[in-house]
Enzyme design. Structure first.
Site, PDB file in Angstrom:
ATOM      1  N   LYS A  32      17.515  56.451  36.570  1.00  0.00           N
ATOM      2  CA  LYS A  32      16.130  56.705  36.167  1.00  0.00           C
ATOM      3  C   LYS A  32      15.189  55.923  37.068  1.00  0.00           C
ATOM      4  CE  LYS A  32      14.169  54.766  32.468  1.00  0.00           C
ATOM      5  NZ  LYS A  32      12.830  54.229  32.902  1.00  0.00           N
ATOM      6  N   ASP A  59      10.954  59.405  35.580  1.00  0.00           N
ATOM      7  CA  ASP A  59      10.365  59.097  34.277  1.00  0.00           C
ATOM      8  C   ASP A  59       8.925  58.641  34.442  1.00  0.00           C
ATOM      9  OD1 ASP A  59       9.945  58.321  31.633  1.00  0.00           O
ATOM     10  OD2 ASP A  59      10.967  56.394  31.886  1.00  0.00           O
ATOM     11  N   LYS A  61       6.331  60.286  32.545  1.00  0.00           N
ATOM     12  CA  LYS A  61       5.664  60.540  31.254  1.00  0.00           C
ATOM     13  C   LYS A  61       4.262  61.128  31.439  1.00  0.00           C
ATOM     14  CE  LYS A  61       8.054  56.667  28.959  1.00  0.00           C
ATOM     15  NZ  LYS A  61       8.628  55.993  30.150  1.00  0.00           N
ATOM     16  N   ASP A  64      -1.894  64.473  30.526  1.00  0.00           N
ATOM     17  CA  ASP A  64      -3.240  64.713  31.035  1.00  0.00           C
ATOM     18  C   ASP A  64      -3.632  66.129  30.645  1.00  0.00           C
ATOM     19  OD1 ASP A  64      -5.642  64.573  32.685  1.00  0.00           O
ATOM     20  OD2 ASP A  64      -4.611  63.011  33.831  1.00  0.00           O
ATOM     21  N   THR A  68      -4.016  69.558  35.369  1.00  0.00           N
ATOM     22  CA  THR A  68      -3.593  68.382  36.133  1.00  0.00           C
ATOM     23  C   THR A  68      -2.086  68.199  36.054  1.00  0.00           C
ATOM     24  OG1 THR A  68      -5.712  67.261  35.826  1.00  0.00           O
ATOM     25  CG2 THR A  68      -3.816  65.869  36.315  1.00  0.00           C
ATOM     26  N   THR A 122      10.582  54.169  21.995  1.00  0.00           N
ATOM     27  CA  THR A 122      11.485  53.395  21.144  1.00  0.00           C
ATOM     28  C   THR A 122      10.920  52.020  20.808  1.00  0.00           C
ATOM     29  OG1 THR A 122      12.717  52.782  23.148  1.00  0.00           O
ATOM     30  CG2 THR A 122      13.609  54.571  21.802  1.00  0.00           C
ATOM     31  N   ARG A 214      18.752  46.922  31.133  1.00  0.00           N
ATOM     32  CA  ARG A 214      19.122  45.524  31.320  1.00  0.00           C
ATOM     33  C   ARG A 214      20.565  45.201  30.939  1.00  0.00           C
ATOM     34  NH1 ARG A 214      13.200  43.842  29.051  1.00  0.00           N
ATOM     35  NH2 ARG A 214      13.571  45.783  27.938  1.00  0.00           N
TER      36      ARG A 214
END
Length: 238
Positions: A32, A59, A61, A64, A68, A122, A214
């Site tokens: 990602k 990613d 997101k 708009d 656009t 999340t 992580r």
């Protein structure tokens, strides 16, 4: 879509990406690329990772006005990424425009990228939905409503937490992609996430794909951590 383990490359630049990917020379990954990396390196980081043979979830997101988003998706479709996303809160016209842009921008002979919609992050809690977003609905109801809008708009699936997957599979169908971030191993910190789960829980609940950051990228031996998470995700070990 297979059931991939997607690794979040939440790094500040290409050098950090290359250092991390050097641990995976023989492994084809699904990674990602988010805002932190893309806004620093631009489209060149996509072509670089593609040349290394990896699949990419871009990613960004998008959220708009419809035109656009449509024009932005036309451009992103040319990057040869495998998965992109929008915010479902942008509404049906915006999501429909996103698909139109992807179709128009995908080179001839290529498959358009899958497109999914973020329902709720999340990091979002029920209290935040009510007190900050002023949405007077149960969080599950909000996620389901957004997912239905995404389906009606021609999208391929959603980003959601693992805890909503069973509901979405039951109400919408398990062919609708559910990409679930907020994945942690049992001993890992939750960090800034609230609706989290372990890889084996995501497997049992029926997620299409998980996004892990992580728990792999910050470990001393990322490759060993990846294999451990992968086995758990595949139901081999908890």
């Amino acid at each position: 879509m297979q059931r991939p383990l997607i690794i979040a490359l939440d790094f500040k630049d290409r050098n950090e990406v290359d250092e991390f990917l050097s641990h995976f020379r023989e492994e084809k990954l699904f990674v990602k690329v988010g805002m932190e990396l893309f806004y620093q390196e631009g489209p060149s980081i996509i072509s670089h990772i593609k040349q290394l043979g990896h699949d990419i979830f871009l990613d960004l997101k998008l959220h708009d006005i419809p035109n656009t988003v449509k024009q932005a998706m036309r451009g992103l479709a040319k990057l040869d990424v495998d998965l992109v996303n929008v915010h479902a809160a942008g509404g049906k016209k915006m999501m429909t425009a996103a698909i139109e842009g992807l179709i128009e921008g995908t080179p001839a002979g290529k498959k358009r990228p899958n497109c999914i919609a973020v329902t709720q992050l999340t990091s979002t809690s029920q209290e935040m939905v009510q007190d900050e977003l002023l949405i007077d609905k149960n969080l599950d109801d909000v996620v389901l409503h957004y997912a239905k809008l995404a389906k009606e708009s021609g999208l391929d699936g959603v980003v959601c937490s693992t805890h909503e997957v069973e509901m979405l599979n039951e109400k919408i169908g398990d062919s609708f992609i559910t990409v679930t971030p907020g994945i942690r191993m049992k001993d890992d910190s939750a960090y800034d996430q609230t609706r989290i789960a372990t890889p084996d829980q995501a497997h049992e609940l029926g997620s299409t794909a998980i996004v892990v950051g992580r728990s792999i990228t910050k470990q001393q031996n990322p490759y060993e951590a990846y294999l451990h998470v992968k086995k758990s995700w595949e139901g081999i070990e908890g």
